[in-house]
Design an enzyme around this catalytic site. Structure first.
Site, PDB file in Angstrom:
ATOM      1  N   TYR A   9       1.070  -0.943  -0.098  1.00 27.36           N
ATOM      2  CA  TYR A   9      -0.387  -0.010   0.425  1.00 27.36           C
ATOM      3  C   TYR A   9       1.191   0.908   0.120  1.00 27.36           C
ATOM      4  CZ  TYR A   9      -2.779   4.064   2.324  1.00 27.36           C
ATOM      5  OH  TYR A   9      -2.433   5.211   2.147  1.00 27.36           O
ATOM      6  N   GLY A  10       0.025   1.982  -0.913  1.00 20.38           N
ATOM      7  CA  GLY A  10       0.583   2.818  -0.992  1.00 20.38           C
ATOM      8  C   GLY A  10       1.879   4.099   0.327  1.00 20.38           C
ATOM      9  N   CYS A  50      -8.183  15.753   6.088  1.00 25.02           N
ATOM     10  CA  CYS A  50      -9.029  16.629   6.935  1.00 25.02           C
ATOM     11  C   CYS A  50      -9.249  17.204   5.799  1.00 25.02           C
ATOM     12  CB  CYS A  50      -8.614  16.989   8.225  1.00 25.02           C
ATOM     13  SG  CYS A  50      -8.453  15.333   9.458  1.00 25.02           S
ATOM     14  N   GLY A  51      -8.754  17.269   4.346  1.00 23.48           N
ATOM     15  CA  GLY A  51      -9.290  18.805   3.220  1.00 23.48           C
ATOM     16  C   GLY A  51      -7.925  18.848   2.806  1.00 23.48           C
ATOM     17  N   THR A  56      -6.068  18.393   0.606  1.00 26.67           N
ATOM     18  CA  THR A  56      -5.801  18.563  -0.914  1.00 26.67           C
ATOM     19  C   THR A  56      -6.663  19.545  -2.045  1.00 26.67           C
ATOM     20  OG1 THR A  56      -4.924  16.060  -1.418  1.00 26.67           O
ATOM     21  CG2 THR A  56      -6.325  16.887  -3.324  1.00 26.67           C
ATOM     22  N   ALA A 112      -9.258   4.698  -0.398  1.00 27.95           N
ATOM     23  CA  ALA A 112      -9.591   4.406  -1.831  1.00 27.95           C
ATOM     24  C   ALA A 112      -8.625   5.795  -2.375  1.00 27.95           C
ATOM     25  CB  ALA A 112     -10.460   4.138  -2.710  1.00 27.95           C
ATOM     26  N   ARG A 113      -7.361   5.494  -3.276  1.00 26.70           N
ATOM     27  CA  ARG A 113      -6.482   6.328  -3.310  1.00 26.70           C
ATOM     28  C   ARG A 113      -6.362   6.235  -5.013  1.00 26.70           C
ATOM     29  NH1 ARG A 113      -3.935   9.878   0.445  1.00 26.70           N
ATOM     30  NH2 ARG A 113      -4.148   8.468   2.769  1.00 26.70           N
ATOM     31  N   PHE A 134     -15.012  24.105   1.439  1.00 29.69           N
ATOM     32  CA  PHE A 134     -14.616  24.511  -0.167  1.00 29.69           C
ATOM     33  C   PHE A 134     -14.195  25.607  -0.079  1.00 29.69           C
ATOM     34  CE2 PHE A 134     -17.073  19.909   0.776  1.00 29.69           C
ATOM     35  CZ  PHE A 134     -16.183  19.479   1.214  1.00 29.69           C
ATOM     36  N   GLY A 135     -14.880  25.593  -1.091  1.00 29.83           N
ATOM     37  CA  GLY A 135     -14.299  27.512  -1.758  1.00 29.83           C
ATOM     38  C   GLY A 135     -14.579  28.750  -1.088  1.00 29.83           C
TER      39      GLY A 135
END
Length: 610
Positions: free
Chosen positions: A216-217, A269-270, A272, A383-384, A516-517
């Site tokens: 795994y990664g 936690c965001g 990316t 999942a990635r 988000f935005g």
């Protein structure tokens, strides 16, 4: 004995001798020296398709993209099997697993003995950071996993050019990885070989990484967390720089002023989403650009500013929850040449995961390769996707600048349902280090274990600091003091430190902040604070904005909603600050005195100031 046969472009005797030594230990059937070419990449992909490790996706919808499904036992980082084997146990500290290096070497020698029988050993050369940058470092990974070899081509600068930089005697971090599944002659392989016994081991003094049993990664792509954080953090402490679990983004306002921000959030936690943020309605003329979404290496410049690079060349992002609404830039990045892991697939070869669309497609095959059953997860929560960063539409023009980009502010944030307000600014560097050292977050699916419990995750580095966490805090304090002197002499200043919390909930348990935005509104205030333009109210836990201090153009977010996520409850804060003692006690004598003093002052301020 396996023949090493190093190609002409490898001119480093010590490296060749090391490859021979590991080959004699692991006994692969053959050795392949990766050159990073397109031809090599495609050949390894085709090999994995033939082996059943990967499947080709719908090439009209997902050109150049493939799906791998791992063994159900091998889906996330294994923190309880991750070791820092320093000579001295105290140097690893209470937050890391430690084993005596001599004992661990004996154990691993037994496990690695013949572990690559029947398999190919791939020699994977990679640079973390732009090739030749003074901030970059080179690693060589020996692996029996073609999945690792192709993934490293996307995640790092991998290939022949690394050897040009390495020359005949350049330094490199030796990384050894095996899935721990040797093949007897004639034995049929499985689609995702791995071993129930797993070890991810770091030897900080000798800068070695050994990983056994997982494909795994984070456990197998050894340039990522293992080198870029655990080993690099040790190097940074010795050499006077920082290796951090941080995204880096650039913000340009309509007047053309540009600031770079580094932000640390625990996994899932965001990071990316924040790194690829698209400004909302009301923010015409603003621009957000992405330098990195996960790791930052930060070195002090001669001018007293801190300069950061993204040591990675790709994104290894969490797929579930990603869609055109939450992260349009990320979705655009995934338009071609992606390696997906543990997502679901439709009957016509398109990927799907929870959150991609409201409707669950019919005839879906889940991440375990079985028909999807309603009510169960079609994609694994962790999942990635693995994709080259250069494909991102918001990638910053300077993302590969070997000198790095200058940081104006640090942001720290976790996933907290209450207590911590939407945003606050630390009083000074020491206060900021204290807040980052004591930040807490509710656990997520990115690591194996229980979900939804608040755990202290200092600097979002709990699983990634390669040495004693108390020494790590001390390093931050010392670096700030040193850089501050240099900055003042050059007319610059230290980056400000902020805390954010996008995850406050109301009485019904719903998130109040749209995130988000809309996080752009907080970002604008942060930048204006760096420029000395924005107002704030001083509270016992830092400077916070009032409703009027933020720009609400283009949204109907009310003052009542704002009050819900910025209100500060005295009793909650007393409990919060007192709970920091548990971490501090765990760290013991090495904890910097300045942080104990800050805790006492903060507790007093909270008790009397609210």
């Amino acid at each position: 004995m396996t023949t090493v046969n190093a190609p002409e472009f490898v001119r480093h005797p010590k490296l060749i001798a090391w490859v021979e030594e590991i080959a004699n230990l692991t006994k692969p059937a053959k050795i392949e020296w990766c050159d990073g070419s397109e031809e090599e990449y495609q050949r390894l992909i085709d090999l994995m398709i033939a082996n059943g490790t990967m499947q080709k996706l719908n090439q009209e919808k997902h050109p150049g993209s493939y799906l791998a499904n791992s063994d159900p036992s091998d889906v996330a980082r294994v923190e309880d099997r991750t070791y820092i084997c320093s000579q001295n146990k105290e140097d690893a500290g209470a937050t890391n697993n430690w084993e005596d290096p001599a004992v661990m070497r004996e154990k691993l020698n037994g496990l690695f003995e013949g572990s690559m029988k029947g398999r190919t050993m791939y020699v994977v050369p990679f640079s973390m950071g732009p090739l030749g940058s003074h901030i970059a470092h080179i690693g060589i990974e020996l692996t029996d996993s073609p999945y690792v070899a192709v993934s490293m081509r996307k995640m790092a600068r991998m290939g022949k050019a690394v050897y040009d930089v390495l020359g005949t005697d350049g330094e490199f971090v030796p990384c050894v990885h095996t899935v721990g599944a040797p093949l007897a002659e004639g034995q049929k392989d499985v689609a995702w070989p791995c071993n129930p016994e797993k070890y991810i081991v770091h030897y900080p003094e000798t800068r070695e990484i050994w990983s056994f049993g997982s494909g795994y990664g984070g456990n197998a792509l050894l340039g990522k967390k293992c080198l870029a954080l655990r080993i690099a953090s040790v190097m940074g402490r010795e050499q006077g720089w920082l290796a951090e679990h941080m995204l880096i983004l650039g913000v340009t306002n309509p007047q053309g002023e540009k600031h770079y921000i580094a932000a640390a959030f625990p996994s899932a936690c965001g990071k990316t989403n924040f790194a690829m943020l698209i400004p909302p309605a009301g923010y015409e003329g603003w621009k957000i650009e992405t330098v990195g979404d996960d790791i930052a290496w930060i070195k002090p410049g001669e001018d007293g500013r801190l300069y950061a690079i993204n040591p990675e060349a790709g994104f290894f992002g969490v797929a579930p929850g990603t869609n055109t609404k939450t992260n349009p830039n990320c979705m655009a990045t995934l338009h071609k040449d992606v390696i997906y892991t543990n997502v679901a697939v439709t009957d016509d070869g398109q990927v799907w995961w929870e959150g991609l669309s409201k409707e669950v497609p019919a005839n879906l095959t889940n991440w375990k390769g079985q028909p999807h059953v309603n009510g169960e997860k079609a994609a694994h929560p962790n999942a990635r996707f693995t994709v080259a960063a250069g494909q991102c539409p918001s990638i910053d023009a300077d993302w590969e600048n070997p000198a790095g980009v200058p940081i104006s502010a640090f942001i720290f944030g976790g996933r907290r349902a209450d207590t911590v307000p939407l945003v606050s600014e630390a009083f000074d560097w020491v206060d900021g280090v204290y807040k980052a050292a004591t930040m807490g977050s509710e656990t997520t699916a990115a690591a194996v274990g229980q979900q939804g419990i608040v755990r202290r995750d200092p600097f979002a580095m709990l699983p990634f600091a390669g040495y004693n966490m108390a020494d790590y805090f001390d390093h931050w304090l010392n670096l700030g003091a040193k850089v501050s002197e240099k900055a003042e002499a050059s007319g610059n200043k230290l980056p400000k430190i902020f805390n954010v919390n996008w995850f406050r909930r109301d009485a019904e348990g719903n998130f109040v902040w749209p995130g988000f935005g809309q996080n752009m509104r907080v970002l604008e205030w942060i930048i204006d604070r760096c420029e000395g333009r924005a107002n704030a109210v001083e509270t016992p836990i830092g400077f916070v904005p009032t409703y009027e201090d933020l720009n609400w153009e283009g949204t109907e977010f009310t003052k009542e909603q704002f009050d819900l996520i910025t209100n500060q409850d005295r009793d909650q804060w007393v409990t919060e600050i007192e709970s920091h003692t548990e971490l501090f006690n765990k760290l013991g004598e090495r904890l910097p005195k300045a942080l104990k003093e800050r805790q006492a002052a903060l507790l007093e301020a909270v008790k009397t100031g609210f």
